[in-house]
Design a protein around this motif. Structure first.
Motif, short mmCIF file in Angstrom:
data_model
loop_
_atom_site.label_atom_id
_atom_site.label_comp_id
_atom_site.label_asym_id
_atom_site.label_seq_id
_atom_site.Cartn_x
_atom_site.Cartn_y
_atom_site.Cartn_z
N LEU A 179 5.83 3.24 6.91
CA LEU A 179 6.76 2.54 6.01
C LEU A 179 7.25 3.48 4.91
CD1 LEU A 179 4.91 -0.89 5.73
CD2 LEU A 179 7.07 -0.45 6.90
N GLY A 180 6.37 4.38 4.46
CA GLY A 180 6.79 5.37 3.47
C GLY A 180 7.85 6.31 4.02
N ILE A 181 7.70 6.71 5.28
CA ILE A 181 8.70 7.57 5.92
C ILE A 181 10.05 6.85 5.97
CG2 ILE A 181 9.38 8.63 8.11
CD1 ILE A 181 6.36 9.04 8.65
N ILE A 182 10.03 5.60 6.38
CA ILE A 182 11.27 4.82 6.48
C ILE A 182 11.92 4.68 5.10
CG2 ILE A 182 12.25 2.58 7.10
CD1 ILE A 182 9.88 2.31 9.12
N ARG A 183 11.11 4.42 4.09
CA ARG A 183 11.63 4.28 2.73
C ARG A 183 12.24 5.59 2.25
NH1 ARG A 183 7.22 3.25 0.41
NH2 ARG A 183 6.95 5.14 -0.83
N GLN A 184 11.60 6.72 2.60
CA GLN A 184 12.11 8.02 2.19
C GLN A 184 13.46 8.30 2.84
OE1 GLN A 184 10.97 9.90 -0.07
NE2 GLN A 184 12.09 11.84 0.20
N VAL A 185 13.58 8.00 4.12
CA VAL A 185 14.85 8.20 4.81
C VAL A 185 15.93 7.34 4.17
CG1 VAL A 185 16.06 7.79 7.00
CG2 VAL A 185 13.81 8.88 7.00
N GLU A 186 15.58 6.13 3.80
CA GLU A 186 16.53 5.23 3.15
C GLU A 186 17.02 5.81 1.81
OE1 GLU A 186 16.81 0.43 2.44
OE2 GLU A 186 14.90 1.43 2.01
N SER A 187 16.09 6.38 1.05
CA SER A 187 16.46 6.90 -0.27
C SER A 187 17.22 8.23 -0.18
CB SER A 187 15.21 7.08 -1.13
OG SER A 187 14.36 8.09 -0.60
N GLU A 188 16.92 9.05 0.84
CA GLU A 188 17.57 10.36 0.98
C GLU A 188 18.99 10.24 1.49
OE1 GLU A 188 16.58 13.36 0.18
OE2 GLU A 188 14.60 12.79 -0.56
N GLY A 189 19.27 9.20 2.27
CA GLY A 189 20.61 9.03 2.81
C GLY A 189 20.77 9.65 4.18
N PRO A 205 1.08 2.05 6.21
CA PRO A 205 1.74 2.45 4.94
C PRO A 205 2.47 3.78 5.04
CG PRO A 205 -0.49 1.64 4.53
CD PRO A 205 -0.36 1.81 6.01
N GLY A 206 1.93 4.72 5.81
CA GLY A 206 2.58 6.01 5.95
C GLY A 206 3.91 5.91 6.67
N GLU A 258 4.03 0.17 -14.42
CA GLU A 258 3.97 1.59 -14.73
C GLU A 258 3.72 2.47 -13.50
OE1 GLU A 258 0.86 1.88 -17.57
OE2 GLU A 258 1.88 0.64 -19.07
N ILE A 259 3.59 1.85 -12.34
CA ILE A 259 3.26 2.61 -11.13
C ILE A 259 4.53 3.11 -10.47
CG2 ILE A 259 2.28 2.47 -8.81
CD1 ILE A 259 0.28 0.45 -9.89
N GLU A 260 4.57 4.41 -10.19
CA GLU A 260 5.68 5.01 -9.45
C GLU A 260 5.30 5.09 -7.97
OE1 GLU A 260 8.67 5.97 -10.43
OE2 GLU A 260 8.31 5.34 -12.51
N PRO A 261 6.24 4.80 -7.07
CA PRO A 261 5.93 4.93 -5.64
C PRO A 261 5.47 6.34 -5.30
CG PRO A 261 8.04 3.83 -5.96
CD PRO A 261 7.62 4.36 -7.30
N PRO A 262 4.43 6.49 -4.51
CA PRO A 262 3.97 7.83 -4.13
C PRO A 262 5.05 8.55 -3.34
CG PRO A 262 2.88 6.15 -2.80
CD PRO A 262 3.63 5.43 -3.87
N THR A 304 0.83 -1.20 0.00
CA THR A 304 0.00 0.00 0.00
C THR A 304 0.86 1.25 0.00
OG1 THR A 304 -1.75 -1.18 1.19
CG2 THR A 304 -1.85 1.23 1.20
N SER A 305 1.96 1.23 0.72
CA SER A 305 2.85 2.39 0.77
C SER A 305 3.47 2.68 -0.59
CB SER A 305 3.95 2.19 1.82
OG SER A 305 4.95 1.30 1.35
N LEU A 306 3.48 1.69 -1.45
CA LEU A 306 4.06 1.84 -2.79
C LEU A 306 3.01 1.95 -3.88
CD1 LEU A 306 6.79 -0.85 -2.24
CD2 LEU A 306 7.27 1.55 -2.71
N GLY A 307 1.74 1.95 -3.51
CA GLY A 307 0.67 2.00 -4.51
C GLY A 307 0.52 0.70 -5.27
N LEU A 308 0.94 -0.41 -4.66
CA LEU A 308 0.94 -1.71 -5.35
C LEU A 308 -0.01 -2.70 -4.67
CD1 LEU A 308 4.80 -2.04 -5.91
CD2 LEU A 308 3.08 -1.39 -7.60
N GLU A 309 -1.19 -2.22 -4.27
CA GLU A 309 -2.13 -3.06 -3.54
C GLU A 309 -2.52 -4.33 -4.31
OE1 GLU A 309 -2.42 0.16 -4.05
OE2 GLU A 309 -3.17 1.24 -2.30
#
Length: 371
Positions: free
Chosen positions: A281-291, A278-279, A172-176, A99-104
């Motif tokens: 998990l989205g925060i954790i994923r964002q921190v991971e991608s930002e460094g 999902p929110g 074709e789905i991009e993560p929100p 859900t956090s990735l828009g891939l339900e």
């Protein structure tokens, strides 16, 4: 190990269900994978045995690398499925990440044996609610067909085609995005700070709910102890089964109100956690991608610290809740007046365990991202 770009399907089922079906559940997975390969000329890697280290390694690898839009999770739904803590935890974990990735759509349940309540929109069971909201495959009649019959083979083909179609859409789905919201008046989706604030403000409320839950469990436990003592006194008076039955009816009346409160607390706790999952998990994923040098990462560190403390606090209470859940089975056999109450108490205890599974997954991902 497969690469994350390869299509894969993780099957979640209870081994006892497969035994009862004489291996038909496992064979269905293989038939679907074979049909998928026949259609696409590409392999669908199927992971069936959760005792195999490959299952766990691939599961964590794909969850942690954002699923990539090529990973199906296919729970085989039966009444026994919802009694398996492991199966429930897998549904919650996958659903939150997807859900956090828009891939339900990658969560594709197969309703294998009809489950009372699965089609109710207002079910109090959080895992059942997640399943009922998905466009599940109904296999309740097909499971009775001969595996080599045209009807069965056509159904396998349709399901394989559906997998192909889902893969094409999800590619074709991009993560929100999860970003800082600069303008408080903005009508866009909540940003990272808003979601952290929402979760952080909810933590004291969740802690309070757990405190109330523990108190209510204690009230019920004392009532049960007193009933056991009363039964012993009744036996000493020679009152026999009539005396025991009377004590049981009194217990049922005495704990009716606390049980209702327990049920409400459990539902409130798990529903809110699943909703915000999902929110977070989205925060954790964002921190991971930002460094680690990102300003957002710095802001998230305190939030992560609070999450860790909450997870550890929850685990300290888990054994007491598990023990409480385990004692309920014996009480259910005392009298039919106790059975509905036992069902509600088991459900409430399970919801607390479900909530802890969600929080534990947050902590696991935080540890990976910040280590």
């Amino acid at each position: 190990m497969t690469t994350n770009n390869d299509a894969a399907g993780f099957w979640s089922y209870t081994h006892r269900d497969d035994e009862i079906e004489d291996g038909r559940i496992r064979r269905l997975a293989v038939k679907i994978a074979n049909e998928f390969e026949a259609i696409t000329a590409e392999e669908l890697h199927v992971f069936l045995d959760k005792t195999d280290i490959k299952w766990g390694d691939e599961w964590r690898n794909r969850i942690d690398s954002a699923l990539t839009g090529s990973t199906f999770f296919m729970p085989i739904i039966t009444p026994r499925f919802f009694r398996s803590e492991e199966c429930r935890r897998e549904v919650l974990t996958f659903s939150g990440h997807a859900t956090s990735l828009g891939l339900e759509e990658l969560l594709l349940p197969i309703l294998y044996i009809d489950v009372p309540g699965i089609k109710k929109e207002d079910t109090a069971d959080d895992v059942m609610a997640l399943i009922s909201r998905r466009q599940y495959e109904d296999w309740t009649q097909l499971r009775l067909e001969d595996e080599n019959s045209p009807k069965y083979r056509q159904a396998v083909h349709r399901l394989a085609v559906r997998l192909v179609e889902i893969l094409e859409r999800t590619a074709e789905i991009e993560p929100p995005p999860v970003t800082l919201a600069e303008d408080p008046e903005s009508e866009e989706e909540p940003g990272m700070l808003e979601m952290m604030a929402d979760a952080e403000s909810a933590l004291p409320r969740w802690s309070e709910t757990m405190t109330e839950f523990a108190k209510t469990v204690g009230v019920i436990g004392e009532a049960v102890k007193e009933t056991v003592a009363e039964m012993a006194r009744s036996d000493a008076r020679g009152a026999g089964f009539a005396g025991r039955l009377r004590a049981t009816h009194q217990l049922a009346e005495q704990i009716k109100s606390p049980v209702e409160k327990l049920s409400e607390l459990g539902e409130q706790y798990s529903t809110e956690l699943v909703k915000i999952d999902p929110g977070v998990l989205g925060i954790i994923r964002q921190v991971e991608s930002e460094g680690p040098e990102s300003s957002e990462t710095e802001q998230a560190k305190e939030f992560f610290k609070v999450i860790r403390e909450f997870a550890q606090s929850g685990r300290r209470n888990m054994q007491a809740y598990q023990d409480f859940s385990d004692t309920l089975q014996g009480l259910a056999g005392l009298s039919k007046s106790m059975r509905p109450l036992m069902g509600k108490m088991r459900g409430a205890a399970q919801q607390v365990l479900d909530g802890q599974a969600v929080i534990d997954e947050w902590e696991r991902r935080i540890d990976e991202v910040t280590s």
